[in-house]
Design an enzyme around this catalytic site. Structure first.
Site, PDB file in Angstrom:
ATOM      1  CG  MET A  82      -1.928  -1.134   1.237  1.00  0.00           C
ATOM      2  SD  MET A  82      -3.012  -1.087   2.685  1.00  0.00           S
ATOM      3  CE  MET A  82      -3.936   0.430   2.350  1.00  0.00           C
ATOM      4  CG  HIS A  83       0.498   3.471   2.528  1.00  0.00           C
ATOM      5  ND1 HIS A  83      -0.697   4.102   2.793  1.00  0.00           N
ATOM      6  CD2 HIS A  83       0.637   2.507   3.476  1.00  0.00           C
ATOM      7  CE1 HIS A  83      -1.250   3.549   3.862  1.00  0.00           C
ATOM      8  NE2 HIS A  83      -0.475   2.584   4.290  1.00  0.00           N
ATOM      9  CG  ASP A 241      -0.165  -5.287   1.626  1.00  0.00           C
ATOM     10  OD1 ASP A 241      -0.885  -4.438   2.178  1.00  0.00           O
ATOM     11  OD2 ASP A 241       1.077  -5.264   1.701  1.00  0.00           O
TER      12      ASP A 241
END
Length: 506
Positions: A82-83, A241
């Site tokens: 992520m991110h 995830d």
């Protein structure tokens, strides 16, 4: 019989996994990524093109190993780290390496956002505070430090979204992963006009939003040529995830929780409404299921702590072995509590509960009689203590915890499973197919393809508990005392760091 492909774009590599419509795993293959670059302390970057290269390799290897014609694959689903900020130009090419999830360089941008908007208002608009990990702070860093590149910025993608774009030619993002950008109105599942206005981010750079099980594109001719998949195969949006991993573990209803130890560590609870920590210590995101949410706490360096120790001080030089199993076997020779040795796992700063990108790791309590095995066990326990911090906040927020399922490397090690049960003071469950986020991505693909009517139905029919580990009463009591000591380590480390900073400026 429908076959479903899940692709997980992780930090260390991309994994492709094939299941049938009973949830049985047919084959899986992983292609490693190049290690992330850290040109300065706290920085972490990866090349998005390398993720696509690894995806193509993993899928081709999978299709060969499974001896499965690509025409039999009913749908493809994605999950991923992520991110990470992937900034694309007008041609869809990355403008720079991605600032990934563990990059901590954006402390100033996070502070400025909080000062400009206010933490309470940030949480009201996005359900979350401004943290260095969130994508928006990375965009602002590029705008502040690389304006010549930001001028060319036309589309934002997260890591898995960039790989899916290369496969389909379509820009998209799912609600769960978009929650970690700090640009999503999480409660209402839409982009936040308030955030884009306040930060002067052009809304045109934000892709169309989809629920995780919705079809958002099809394999293009170019994607088919690169991967071996059939052109026209439906592709669902997928999820970050953690949300995809939760689906793969059957953590979809309120009261269901998973504790996953990968590179980072996560404690994740499913909820039927957005529950927010007013202090911002937990993330409140959309779940991969329509009209459900998640709250989760994050340990930045969970499995990374063990990998760091292995790579820097591990067994290879002494024995020629550097396996995690060998490390766990050595640690098992030490009793619970590690004879007072403790590990504070702040190698990459920390999110939950400290929200401190400047936090640093420490080994505490060493004596001359301690061996390497004490240190390894202390690392395993220290990571579990860090995850325990999230359960403590769940108690404050009245987040229901009925059952805890384990995922990631922490679920594969018998010793780490027992340590977690003892530290959490709660039975922990393992599932038959502990295949991580790629398995959840494949289930989401099945819902998109109509194999199952809903994510709940998919999990009911495919996810089965294989074993349960109960806490040892004596060990759990000891670990509770050790946890109370552990909670005193971070304040001491912060004081030392502040004293050091003051002496340097004096």
């Amino acid at each position: 019989m429908a076959k479903l492909l899940g692709i997980d774009v992780g930090t260390g590599g991309t994994r492709a996994l094939l299941i049938d419509d009973t949830g049985r795993v047919l084959a899986s293959r992983t292609a490693e990524h190049k290690p992330f670059a850290s040109p300065q302390t706290g920085w972490a970057e990866q090349d998005p093109v390398d993720w696509w290269r690894a995806c193509c390799e993993a899928v081709r290897q999978l299709l060969s190993a499974a001896a499965t014609p690509s025409s039999q694959i009913a749908a493809v689903g994605f999950s991923g780290q992520m991110h990470g900020a992937v900034l694309l130009d007008s041609a869809g090419a990355p403008l720079r390496p991605s600032l990934i999830w563990c990059d901590q360089r954006t402390a100033e941008e996070a502070r400025d956002l909080t000062k400009q908007i206010g933490q309470n208002q940030l949480i009201a608009w996005t359900c979350n505070p401004a943290l260095t990990n969130f994508t928006l702070t990375k965009l602002l860093w590029v705008r502040n430090h690389e304006p010549h590149l930001f001028e060319k910025f036309r589309m934002l993608q997260l890591p898995k979204d960039y790989v899916r774009f290369r496969l389909t030619g379509d820009y998209a993002m799912d609600m769960a992963d978009a929650s970690g950008t700090l640009l999503l109105d999480v409660a209402n599942r839409r982009w936040s006009a308030e955030m884009t206005n306040a930060t002067e981010i052009n809304p045109s750079v934000l892709p169309q939003l989809f629920e995780s099980c919705e079809v958002c594109g099809k394999v293009s001719a170019a994607g088919a040529e690169a991967t071996g998949l059939a052109a026209g195969t439906p592709v669902v949006a997928g999820a970050g995830d953690q949300a995809a991993g939760a689906v793969g573990l059957g953590v979809v209803s309120p009261g269901a929780v998973h504790a996953t130890i990968g590179t980072s560590g996560v404690v994740f609870a499913s909820t039927d409404r957005p529950q927010m920590d007013p202090r911002g210590r937990l993330h409140t995101f959309c779940h991969a299921i329509p009209n459900r949410w998640q709250v989760m706490g994050v340990t930045q360096a969970a499995g990374l702590s063990l990998r760091w120790f292995r790579d820097q001080f591990g067994l290879a030089a002494a024995t020629g072995s550097d396996s995690y199993d060998a490390l766990a076997e050595e640690a098992a020779s030490i009793p619970p509590g590690s004879d007072g040795v403790m590990w504070a796992p702040y190698l990459m700063g920390e999110r939950t509960p400290h929200l401190d990108p400047e936090a640093r790791a420490a080994l505490v309590g060493l004596a001359a009689n301690h061996r390497r095995a004490h240190v390894v066990r202390a690392i395993l326990e220290g990571v579990a203590f860090s995850l325990r911090d999230t359960f403590a906040i769940f108690d404050e927020m009245n987040v229901s915890v009925k059952n805890i399922r384990l995922g990631g490397g922490g679920a594969r090690s018998p010793l780490w499973r027992q340590i977690q049960a003892d530290v959490y003071g709660h039975a922990v469950e393992m599932v038959e197919a502990e295949e991580g986020a790629a398995y959840g991505a494949a289930l989401l693909a099945g819902v998109g393809a109509g194999v199952w009517k809903s994510v709940d139905e998919a999990c009911r029919q495919t996810v089965r508990v294989s074993s349960v580990v109960d806490p040892n009463r004596e060990s759990s009591t000891l670990m509770e005392r050790q946890y109370r000591r552990y909670r005193r380590v971070y304040p001491a480390l912060r004081t030392i760091r502040q004293d050091s900073a003051e002496s340097q400026t004096a």
